[in-house]
Design a protein around this motif. Sequence first.
Motif, short mmCIF file in Angstrom:
data_model
loop_
_atom_site.label_atom_id
_atom_site.label_comp_id
_atom_site.label_asym_id
_atom_site.label_seq_id
_atom_site.Cartn_x
_atom_site.Cartn_y
_atom_site.Cartn_z
N VAL A 108 0.86 -1.18 0.00
CA VAL A 108 0.00 0.00 0.00
C VAL A 108 0.89 1.23 0.00
O VAL A 108 1.76 1.37 0.86
CB VAL A 108 -0.93 0.01 1.23
CG1 VAL A 108 -1.73 1.30 1.30
CG2 VAL A 108 -1.87 -1.19 1.21
N ARG A 109 0.69 2.14 -0.97
CA ARG A 109 1.53 3.33 -1.08
C ARG A 109 0.68 4.59 -1.18
O ARG A 109 -0.12 4.75 -2.08
CB ARG A 109 2.44 3.23 -2.32
CG ARG A 109 3.54 2.20 -2.21
CD ARG A 109 4.61 2.65 -1.19
NE ARG A 109 5.63 1.62 -1.01
CZ ARG A 109 5.58 0.64 -0.12
NH1 ARG A 109 4.53 0.53 0.68
NH2 ARG A 109 6.57 -0.24 -0.03
N ASN A 110 0.91 5.48 -0.20
CA ASN A 110 0.28 6.82 -0.19
C ASN A 110 -1.23 6.75 -0.41
O ASN A 110 -1.81 7.61 -1.07
CB ASN A 110 0.91 7.71 -1.26
CG ASN A 110 2.43 7.78 -1.13
OD1 ASN A 110 3.16 7.37 -2.03
ND2 ASN A 110 2.91 8.29 0.00
N LEU A 111 -1.85 5.74 0.19
CA LEU A 111 -3.29 5.52 -0.01
C LEU A 111 -4.09 6.62 0.69
O LEU A 111 -3.78 7.04 1.80
CB LEU A 111 -3.69 4.15 0.55
CG LEU A 111 -5.03 3.60 0.08
CD1 LEU A 111 -4.97 3.26 -1.41
CD2 LEU A 111 -5.40 2.34 0.89
N GLY A 112 -5.14 7.08 0.02
CA GLY A 112 -5.97 8.11 0.61
C GLY A 112 -7.41 8.03 0.16
O GLY A 112 -7.72 7.52 -0.91
N ASP A 157 -2.28 9.46 2.74
CA ASP A 157 -0.85 9.16 2.80
C ASP A 157 -0.51 7.97 3.70
O ASP A 157 0.41 8.03 4.51
CB ASP A 157 -0.09 10.41 3.26
CG ASP A 157 1.38 10.34 2.85
OD1 ASP A 157 1.69 9.67 1.85
OD2 ASP A 157 2.21 10.96 3.55
N VAL A 158 -1.26 6.87 3.55
CA VAL A 158 -1.01 5.66 4.33
C VAL A 158 -0.20 4.68 3.48
O VAL A 158 -0.61 4.33 2.37
CB VAL A 158 -2.33 5.01 4.79
CG1 VAL A 158 -2.07 3.65 5.42
CG2 VAL A 158 -3.07 5.92 5.75
N SER A 159 0.94 4.24 4.01
CA SER A 159 1.81 3.31 3.28
C SER A 159 2.30 2.20 4.22
O SER A 159 2.67 2.46 5.36
CB SER A 159 3.04 4.03 2.71
OG SER A 159 2.67 5.04 1.80
N PHE A 160 2.25 0.96 3.74
CA PHE A 160 2.83 -0.17 4.47
C PHE A 160 2.89 -1.37 3.55
O PHE A 160 2.23 -1.44 2.52
CB PHE A 160 2.02 -0.51 5.73
CG PHE A 160 0.59 -0.92 5.47
CD1 PHE A 160 0.26 -2.22 5.10
CD2 PHE A 160 -0.45 -0.01 5.61
CE1 PHE A 160 -1.04 -2.60 4.86
CE2 PHE A 160 -1.77 -0.37 5.37
CZ PHE A 160 -2.06 -1.67 5.00
N ASP A 161 3.71 -2.36 3.94
CA ASP A 161 3.80 -3.64 3.24
C ASP A 161 3.28 -4.74 4.14
O ASP A 161 3.45 -4.69 5.37
CB ASP A 161 5.25 -3.95 2.84
CG ASP A 161 5.76 -3.05 1.72
OD1 ASP A 161 4.94 -2.64 0.89
OD2 ASP A 161 6.98 -2.76 1.70
#
Length: 514
Positions: free
Chosen positions: A280-284, A291-295
């Motif tokens: 998940v990259r720069n999800l909004g 700006d939510v990011s994680f693997d």
Amino acid sequence: MTKVSPSTIKAVRESGAVPTAEFLLQVENVRKEFAGNVALDNVSFRLRRGTVHALMGENGAGKSTLMKIIAGIYTPDAGDFYLNNVPIKLRSPLDALDNGIAMIHQELNLMNHMTIAENIWIRREPRNRFGLVDHQELRAGTHRLFKELGIDLDPDERVGQLSVASRQMVEIAKAVSYQSDVLIMDEPTSALTEREVEHLFRIIRTLREQGKGIIYITHKMNELFEIADEVSIFRDGRHIATKASRELTRDEVIRMMVGREISQMFPKVESKIGEVVLSVRNLGLKGVFEDVSFDLHAGEILGIAGLVGAGRSNIAETIFGVTPATSGSIAIGGKEIKITSPSIAMENGMAFLTEDRKESGCFLLLDIQQNMQLAALHGGYVKHGFVQQKRLSEECEEMKTTLRVKTPSMGEKILNLSGGNQQKVLIGRWLLTKPKVLILDEPTRGIDVGAKAEIHRMISTLASTGVAVIMISSELPEILGMSDRIVTIRQGRLAGILDRADADQVKIMELAAQ
């Protein structure tokens, strides 16, 4: 037993005088069956005035059934009821309310299309001299009630726009508004933050000081010892014991509830963490989070923590396509996927257990078999365009046994199951799809300690087979006990990610509440 006439006790209630009977409510030898399944087996219960009486037991133990009988929702097959020593008959919820008994349900029963004020005063709306609803007084009465309870909500806001936690507070306010002598609370804190729980407990203590009797159903041990004066334990439709809370220990309560020891509440299996499955990259989602990011790795349990309203559930819904993202990207197995609907997410090996089983999970008029197999088209049960019904039915039966769903048959309507057993059916539905990524939003909400341990063990076992799990929970011990890493969300933004070895409740709360 000295009996007083119903007209006398009604006059006493209306005068505001305090009756002298030791027990506010007495229930004697109540029996109830559903389709041959005994839900209550000659159960007796007594509530003293000015006390909080907690009910404890596994899902299906009979707690909610007894309370629904007292609240007039179910009719008992046998049994006697006394309010202030007066024999009463409760044929409907209106009968219960007229007798001073109000219930706050675990599954919220508000009208989503109506305002908060309209929900609270339904059937009791103030009228003007023309016989029409006086909306100004309706709002004013709600403001007065909210001021008394310390609730900060707009009476004109529609209930359908509220969070689960806010709806819970509206339910509490509605029940209190009846000025009932008996107030039944069924898992009232399941969707509340710690601050909101403290607020609720202040309300309960005030009501107790006023001589009200509070029946409090909960699965949370810390609440039991903090708020309850007495505790009744139920198991398999039978009353096991009633004791003062100060005379009990946590282990004694669990032993009486489940009839066995539970040595490990969080049976975390150390599993091999594999390659990145979900990125998940720069999800909004505009106006909600950004700006939510994680693997997320194969075999990993990634916990998502944060205060209620921080955006945890919104992030899960966006990843699954319930509410498509307005910015950012999602990649599965290294390939970027535009997830605009749940069907696209499911086609790519994802499954999602929602937070609110009644609103967005269970189809209450369908049976267990139908509810469990609803997602089967994505679980490999279709061959040459036909559903392999025999195989699917067998695996649904196996899932029911594995999850210990208490029901006489798979043909039982899910509406007749306890809340915890409904949750197990929904978990079984998604496990049958054999997902690569499993998103669980409050998977043990409203589930007893025995079933929690079983669900935790299943989640851990799934991770050990390579399934990647995202688990959202408001219970920090659950997050800490089950997660390999913990993502903390604060006001719609990523506040930090902690490894299991570095995480504790203080660090998570510091991130969540800064």
